[in-house]
Scaffold this motif. Sequence first.
Motif, mmCIF file in Angstrom:
data_model
loop_
_atom_site.group_PDB
_atom_site.id
_atom_site.type_symbol
_atom_site.label_atom_id
_atom_site.label_comp_id
_atom_site.label_asym_id
_atom_site.label_seq_id
_atom_site.Cartn_x
_atom_site.Cartn_y
_atom_site.Cartn_z
ATOM 1 N N ARG A 1 -8.355 -3.539 -4.635
ATOM 2 C CA ARG A 1 -9.023 -2.606 -3.707
ATOM 3 C C ARG A 1 -8.878 -1.189 -4.223
ATOM 4 O O ARG A 1 -7.789 -0.748 -4.550
ATOM 5 N N TRP B 1 -7.007 -6.335 5.554
ATOM 6 C CA TRP B 1 -6.014 -5.276 5.297
ATOM 7 C C TRP B 1 -4.640 -5.929 5.104
ATOM 8 O O TRP B 1 -4.240 -6.772 5.908
ATOM 9 N N LYS C 1 -8.649 8.613 10.100
ATOM 10 C CA LYS C 1 -9.573 8.885 8.993
ATOM 11 C C LYS C 1 -10.672 9.862 9.417
ATOM 12 O O LYS C 1 -10.965 10.794 8.699
ATOM 13 N N TYR D 1 -12.667 3.315 11.218
ATOM 14 C CA TYR D 1 -13.419 4.122 10.253
ATOM 15 C C TYR D 1 -14.761 4.591 10.818
ATOM 16 O O TYR D 1 -15.700 4.813 10.064
ATOM 17 N N SER E 1 -4.825 4.271 -4.075
ATOM 18 C CA SER E 1 -4.233 3.166 -3.308
ATOM 19 C C SER E 1 -4.419 3.389 -1.815
ATOM 20 O O SER E 1 -5.373 2.857 -1.220
ATOM 21 N N VAL E 2 -3.565 4.188 -1.177
ATOM 22 C CA VAL E 2 -3.613 4.316 0.286
ATOM 23 C C VAL E 2 -4.926 4.956 0.745
ATOM 24 O O VAL E 2 -5.494 5.804 0.055
ATOM 25 N N GLY E 3 -5.427 4.511 1.891
ATOM 26 C CA GLY E 3 -6.700 4.993 2.429
ATOM 27 C C GLY E 3 -6.586 6.373 3.048
ATOM 28 O O GLY E 3 -6.552 6.524 4.261
ATOM 29 N N ILE F 1 0.845 -1.213 0.000
ATOM 30 C CA ILE F 1 0.000 0.000 0.000
ATOM 31 C C ILE F 1 0.874 1.255 0.000
ATOM 32 O O ILE F 1 0.832 2.057 -0.934
ATOM 33 N N LEU F 2 1.710 1.425 1.022
ATOM 34 C CA LEU F 2 2.509 2.662 1.113
ATOM 35 C C LEU F 2 3.583 2.712 0.025
ATOM 36 O O LEU F 2 3.952 3.797 -0.440
ATOM 37 N N ASN G 1 -11.998 -3.242 5.582
ATOM 38 C CA ASN G 1 -10.854 -2.936 4.714
ATOM 39 C C ASN G 1 -10.225 -4.257 4.292
ATOM 40 O O ASN G 1 -9.722 -4.984 5.142
ATOM 41 N N PHE H 1 -13.262 2.061 1.071
ATOM 42 C CA PHE H 1 -12.759 1.082 0.109
ATOM 43 C C PHE H 1 -13.850 0.271 -0.574
ATOM 44 O O PHE H 1 -14.931 0.079 -0.034
HETATM 45 C C1 LMR Z 1 -4.943 1.708 4.098
HETATM 46 O O1 LMR Z 1 -5.401 0.567 4.248
HETATM 47 O O2 LMR Z 1 -4.677 2.178 2.993
HETATM 48 C C2 LMR Z 1 -4.734 2.573 5.312
HETATM 49 O O3 LMR Z 1 -5.156 1.912 6.450
HETATM 50 C C3 LMR Z 1 -3.372 3.124 5.404
HETATM 51 C C4 LMR Z 1 -2.316 2.091 5.657
HETATM 52 O O4 LMR Z 1 -1.537 2.305 6.588
HETATM 53 O O5 LMR Z 1 -2.232 1.088 4.953
#
Ligand code: LMR
Length: 396
Positions: free
Chosen positions: A374, A130, A246, A214, A32-34, A13-14, A183, A348
């Motif tokens: 996602r 996640w 969030k 969330y 991508s990232v939340g 993700i990051l 997620n 998401f």
């Molecule tokens: C995500 O799922 O995108 C967020 O929770 C940020 C992360 O740290 O992954």
Amino acid sequence: MFKNIKTAPADPILGLTETFKADPNPDKINLSVGVYKDANGQTPVLKSVKEAERRVLEQEDSKGYLPMTGEPAYCARVQEIMFGEDHEIIAEKRAVTAQCPGGTGALRIVGDYLHVLHPSASLWLSDPTWANHGTIFGAAGLNCEKYSYRDPKTNGLDFDAMYESIKKIPRDDAILLHGCCHNPTGIDPTPEQWAKIGELLARQGVLPLVDFAYQGLADGIEEDRAGLLELTKKVKQMIVCSSFSKNFGLYRERTGALTVVADDAQQAARVMSQIKLRIRYNYSNPPSHGGQIVAIVLGDKELKAQWVEEVADIRNRINEMRHLFVKTLKEKGVTQDFSSITGQRGMFSFSGLTKDQVNRLRDEYSIYIVGSGRINVAGMTPSNMDRLCEAIKAVL
Ligand code: LMR
């Protein structure tokens, strides 16, 4: 010693955000990232947060360490916003809370706690979950297993399969449940299904670990407690990891919490004494700034009302994007059915896009989506929608 060290794989993700930042395409889109984006593609600082920050700067008279469990006023507000101010858990002092560096920090502490204090327990994660859950708990040395969750045929919850797989979880194991806005799928159980899950967990003697990151992004701050409250009616012991990243937009302030709910106050205090040991050897004590902001906003009637409205704006914009996305895809002539996305909740959605399609979107169109398919709906805007839907049509 460093000579033979190989480059680690990028975070799913990051790591994508790092690639996104390096992409020179001016029309690039990051789904991508939340992280929430407003209609202008910005991640705003909430007005209630700005005002609270002004007060922090005015009032703060020390930078001394916080206690290992953080600021007591913040911890009290965390419990009130999660359970509701009048909840019996609070009145009976059955809950104890530690302020933590984000929900992620809280999850890691729980991982260490379970690994050391309950060494034979496995932790059961939804399939899918996640991307970071397995990594956090694996790093803590926990054995992780999977329970059924999503029905690929309907892109909805396969509750029967979920229920049947929970039935197989042995006594004294733990299960991770997403409190709301699952997620990565955006698919949540109904309150009736939560009640059934709670009943089953109580009967089986399985500890719920609720990841509650969330609150407010599905139906409302109070409404989004429904699942957690159903659980509390059936199960006496649980752990909740919560986050204000969030719903307060406090991503970089690392503002989370770990709450233990136990049979009684003494038992809760004993568990927290063990949690404190794990906090001490991981990061010693939490950062203060985000917690002060949350404590000020939630402790002030007017600021809290303003914040509730700001969360509603975030939620409504995301829901508008869900509808606009499905409508625009149809208008572009996409025949694949994406309509389930409008019923999903939070940031998401599971798009059903394959890994190859996701890669093509990135390489040919500079559109960034997590490999599982996602999509962060909160990254869509009216101005990037046409380009996004045209690209999706092209790769389908
Ligand atoms: C995500 O799922 O995108 C967020 O929770 C940020 C992360 O740290 O992954």
